[in-house]
Scaffold this active site. Structure first.
Site, PDB file in Angstrom:
ATOM      1  N   ASP A  79      70.138 -47.541  -7.776  1.00 43.22           N
ATOM      2  CA  ASP A  79      70.677 -46.336  -7.163  1.00 43.22           C
ATOM      3  C   ASP A  79      72.153 -46.432  -6.857  1.00 43.22           C
ATOM      4  O   ASP A  79      72.687 -47.506  -6.646  1.00 43.22           O
ATOM      5  CB  ASP A  79      70.015 -46.106  -5.807  1.00 43.22           C
ATOM      6  CG  ASP A  79      68.745 -45.331  -5.951  1.00 43.22           C
ATOM      7  OD1 ASP A  79      68.576 -44.701  -6.991  1.00 43.22           O
ATOM      8  OD2 ASP A  79      67.950 -45.375  -5.016  1.00 43.22           O
TER       9      ASP A  79
ATOM     10  N   ARG B  35      61.723 -44.394   0.833  1.00 46.84           N
ATOM     11  CA  ARG B  35      61.901 -44.767  -0.569  1.00 46.84           C
ATOM     12  C   ARG B  35      62.391 -46.195  -0.739  1.00 46.84           C
ATOM     13  O   ARG B  35      62.415 -46.711  -1.848  1.00 46.84           O
ATOM     14  CB  ARG B  35      62.788 -43.762  -1.307  1.00 46.84           C
ATOM     15  CG  ARG B  35      64.181 -43.653  -0.771  1.00 46.84           C
ATOM     16  CD  ARG B  35      64.907 -42.460  -1.380  1.00 46.84           C
ATOM     17  NE  ARG B  35      65.091 -42.602  -2.823  1.00 46.84           N
ATOM     18  CZ  ARG B  35      65.885 -43.509  -3.386  1.00 46.84           C
ATOM     19  NH1 ARG B  35      66.561 -44.355  -2.623  1.00 46.84           N
ATOM     20  NH2 ARG B  35      66.013 -43.582  -4.675  1.00 46.84           N
TER      21      ARG B  35
END
Ligand code: 4H7
Length: 223
Positions: free
Chosen positions: A167, A152
């Site tokens: 994030d 990712r």
């Protein structure tokens, strides 16, 4: 493009993770490649054993060097690849390690089972990683955690290019609280600032809440 080769006695365990929509798309878009190798295929024993009793005696079985060595050497470019052993004795995994690994071209993950490895298997690898202080029946779940967390970070794998940057851990903090509709859920209201439309205030609130939560829950993350 990053390539993962995984040595495992249980390749089927990876099916679910690799068929997850995000990783599946990453594979079909040639952003990542994952190859699974069952090192039992490299056993020279009658019944395809890959483990044997420990020298010095004692209970349980120990994974033999031979099948893992031969399986490793059957992988194209194994010499240059970054080779990782998943064990409870490894360096604790975190987002910084994921970022470092995402710069690699070729990663080989070795998953053990049974009571453990013959110590000489350690000489085959570049590093040993643990995903946390708990015991699992095998290294497959740690290997999948690494494949997922590293993939990712590869540009293009996530739909929204920005999402990896916003994030948790990217800024060293936990995520701030989030809300969606309804505004009133059983008397629990969404904080006023989030419905104020004042984006400067909203950003300030989110930063403050992220810091508050990190201090409260994870003091160790505050640098
Ligand atoms: C290597 C050596 C990783 C791998 C021993 C692997 C937790 C982690 C394993 C073992 C793992 C982690 C075999 C020791 C099964 C325990 C019952 C596989 N567990 N095992 N025994 N934290 N287990 O990353």
């Amino acid at each position: 493009m990053i390539k993962f080769d995984c040595l495992t006695l249980f390749p089927e365990m990876f099916d679910g993770v690799l068929n997850d929509s995000i990783l599946k798309r990453a594979i079909t878009n040639n952003l990542i490649e994952v190859n699974l190798h069952n090192f039992r295929d490299f056993s020279k024993a009658k019944h395809h054993n890959v483990d044997d009793t420990p020298y010095g005696g004692g209970a349980g079985m120990v994974l033999m060097c031979g099948p893992i060595y031969d399986c490793l050497h059957s992988i194209n470019g194994f010499e240059k690849a970054h080779k990782i052993l998943l064990t409870p004795q490894g360096v604790p995994y975190n987002q910084d390690i994921a970022k470092r690994l995402s710069k690699e071209e070729h990663i080989i993950l070795i998953c053990g089972h049974y009571e453990g490895f013959d110590e000489r298997i350690r000489t085959f690898v570049d590093e040993e990683i643990s995903i946390g202080d708990y015991i699992l029946t095998g290294g497959e779940i740690p290997a999948m955690a690494i494949i997922d967390s590293v993939s990712r970070l590869i540009p293009g794998v996530l739909h929204n290019e920005d999402s990896a940057h916003t994030d948790s851990f990217e800024n060293g903090l936990l995520e701030c609280p989030q809300y969606t509709k309804p505004y009133d859920f059983m008397g629990m209201l969404v904080p006023d600032v989030l419905v104020s439309g004042n984006h400067q205030e909203i950003d300030k609130w989110r930063e403050k809440e992220a810091l508050k939560r990190t201090k409260l829950r994870r003091k160790d993350l505050i640098k």
